[in-house]
Design a protein around this motif. Structure first.
Motif, short mmCIF file in Angstrom:
data_model
loop_
_atom_site.label_atom_id
_atom_site.label_comp_id
_atom_site.label_asym_id
_atom_site.label_seq_id
_atom_site.Cartn_x
_atom_site.Cartn_y
_atom_site.Cartn_z
N PRO A 27 10.63 50.74 -31.98
CA PRO A 27 9.62 49.38 -31.17
C PRO A 27 10.25 48.46 -29.95
O PRO A 27 9.46 48.55 -29.23
N ASN A 28 11.15 48.18 -31.00
CA ASN A 28 11.40 46.80 -29.54
C ASN A 28 12.39 47.46 -28.67
O ASN A 28 11.84 47.53 -27.07
N ASN A 29 13.09 49.15 -28.85
CA ASN A 29 13.69 49.85 -28.04
C ASN A 29 12.16 50.41 -26.84
O ASN A 29 12.31 49.92 -25.64
N VAL A 30 10.61 50.55 -27.75
CA VAL A 30 9.81 51.07 -26.60
C VAL A 30 9.44 50.49 -25.71
O VAL A 30 9.26 50.33 -24.55
N ALA A 31 8.90 48.89 -25.75
CA ALA A 31 8.68 47.66 -25.34
C ALA A 31 9.68 47.66 -24.36
O ALA A 31 9.05 47.17 -23.40
N TYR A 36 7.87 57.99 -23.09
CA TYR A 36 8.09 57.14 -24.81
C TYR A 36 8.93 58.57 -24.89
O TYR A 36 9.92 59.09 -25.79
N HIS A 37 8.60 60.31 -24.92
CA HIS A 37 8.80 61.46 -24.80
C HIS A 37 10.07 61.76 -25.79
O HIS A 37 10.84 62.11 -25.59
N GLY A 38 10.50 61.28 -24.18
CA GLY A 38 12.08 61.30 -23.64
C GLY A 38 13.18 60.40 -24.18
O GLY A 38 14.51 60.99 -23.91
N LEU A 39 12.75 59.63 -24.54
CA LEU A 39 13.56 58.52 -25.25
C LEU A 39 14.47 58.90 -26.21
O LEU A 39 14.05 59.51 -28.00
N LYS A 40 16.10 57.80 -26.70
CA LYS A 40 16.20 58.51 -28.17
C LYS A 40 15.78 57.57 -29.09
O LYS A 40 16.05 58.27 -30.18
N ASP A 41 16.00 56.76 -28.48
CA ASP A 41 16.04 55.34 -29.22
C ASP A 41 14.17 55.34 -29.15
O ASP A 41 13.99 54.18 -28.25
#
Length: 334
Positions: A268-272, A260-265
């Motif tokens: 919520p939908n993209n995290v899931a 999660y820490h490395g995500l740019k986007d």
């Protein structure tokens, strides 16, 4: 699921294949298609002489082909079902010659669970050409919650988000187990009911307050009091809450948090989607990210690996589980 519905609808419409080769890692849909074919292709009177159930561990390809080549007695067709067909993996290629010219009055059903045929091989192409090859793939955990909602909707029930998330947290993507637990609830709840966390706790045996789902949430929120209370409950109820599994779930949570820490986007939908988690859990990651920076998450993951080794009795034979949980939480919170 849509492919399964199409297969069933084709059968209902009379578009019946001479061979159904059902394979894959997810046994639930293999069982469902097999069950439908077993129950609906013949009348009860016809089944006595024209329906045969074999088991892969007790039969051979030669016996299966011999039975499949028989003619039906006083019926339009006969049905030969081979359950646990994966036990025939070493000789399955011998089915190729029959698949090239299957008996038109026989429906041969091969339930080939937990394994798949190489789609590049001639036997697979032959089976698909003259019959139907269906691969039942394992569902990702982030897809299971939606699957539960759809299944219950078709049965006239609904479920609260937390109750849905509890089922996924405890049973993962084991669709057969989830379906069995839902069947239990449907026996006691009238149609139209909404399944709640209380129903899950009372009838399936998962505590709505003291479970790994709440444990991870308490850790993510840095609610130390609640985390220690749940850890104490786990230590006192080891049989229902094996530490190896609990630690694995916490490890999975922090591994996801690192991702999660490395995500740019971070929508919520993209995290899931990226973390492959139930959307219900996304807020847990958002909250935990505020409390645990990336560097701290990396050190926690290393500590959890050490706890995993100790929980399996390596280098900590005399250490009580309660002390292991304390060590886990100290390394997480400090």
């Amino acid at each position: 699921m849509d492919e399964v519905v199409k297969i069933i609808n084709d059968i209902k419409a009379g578009n019946i294949k001479p061979i159904y080769f059902l394979m894959g890692e997810e046994p639930y849909y293999i069982d469902k298609i097999t069950e439908y074919l077993e129950n609906n292709l013949l009348t009860e009177d016809e089944k006595g002489f024209n329906q045969m159930v074999l088991y892969g561990v007790d039969t051979t390809i030669e016996d299966i082909v011999s039975n499949a080549k028989r003619y039906p007695m006083m019926a339009e067709r006969q049905v030969v079902i081979v359950k646990e067909a994966q036990n025939l993996v070493k000789t399955i290629d011998k089915l190729e010659s029959y698949a090239e010219n299957p008996q038109p009055t026989t429906v041969l059903v091969m339930a080939y669970k937990y394994k798949t045929l190489d789609k590049r091989k001639k036997i697979t192409k032959t089976l698909d050409k003259h019959g139907l090859v269906y691969e039942s793939k394992k569902m990702y955990e982030n897809q299971v919650g939606q699957w539960i909602n759809r299944l219950l909707h078709t049965r006239g029930y609904s479920i609260e988000p937390k109750a849905n998330a509890m089922l996924v947290a405890f049973l993962g993507n084991d669709l057969s187990r989830i379906a069995n637990e839902l069947n239990k609830l449907e026996i006691i709840l009238p149609k139209g009911s909404t399944i709640t966390p209380h129903h899950i706790e009372e009838n399936i045996g998962f505590s709505k307050d003291f479970n790994v789902f709440e444990f991870r949430k308490a850790i993510g929120e840095k609610n130390q009091l609640k985390a220690y209370q749940i850890a104490d409950f786990f230590a006192q109820n080891q049989k229902e809450n094996p530490m190896v599994l609990i630690n694995g779930q916490v490890f999975s949570f922090f591994s996801g948090l690192l991702q999660y820490h490395g995500l740019k986007d971070k929508t919520p939908n993209n995290v899931a989607k990226v973390l492959r988690v139930n959307p219900y859990f996304v807020n847990d990651y958002i909250s935990a990210a505020k409390n645990f920076p990336m560097k701290k998450v990396s050190s926690i993951i290393a500590a959890l690996r050490d706890i995993d080794v100790k929980s399996k009795g390596v280098g900590a034979n005399a250490l009580p589980l309660s002390d292991l949980y304390k060590e886990m939480l100290i390394k997480i919170f400090n």
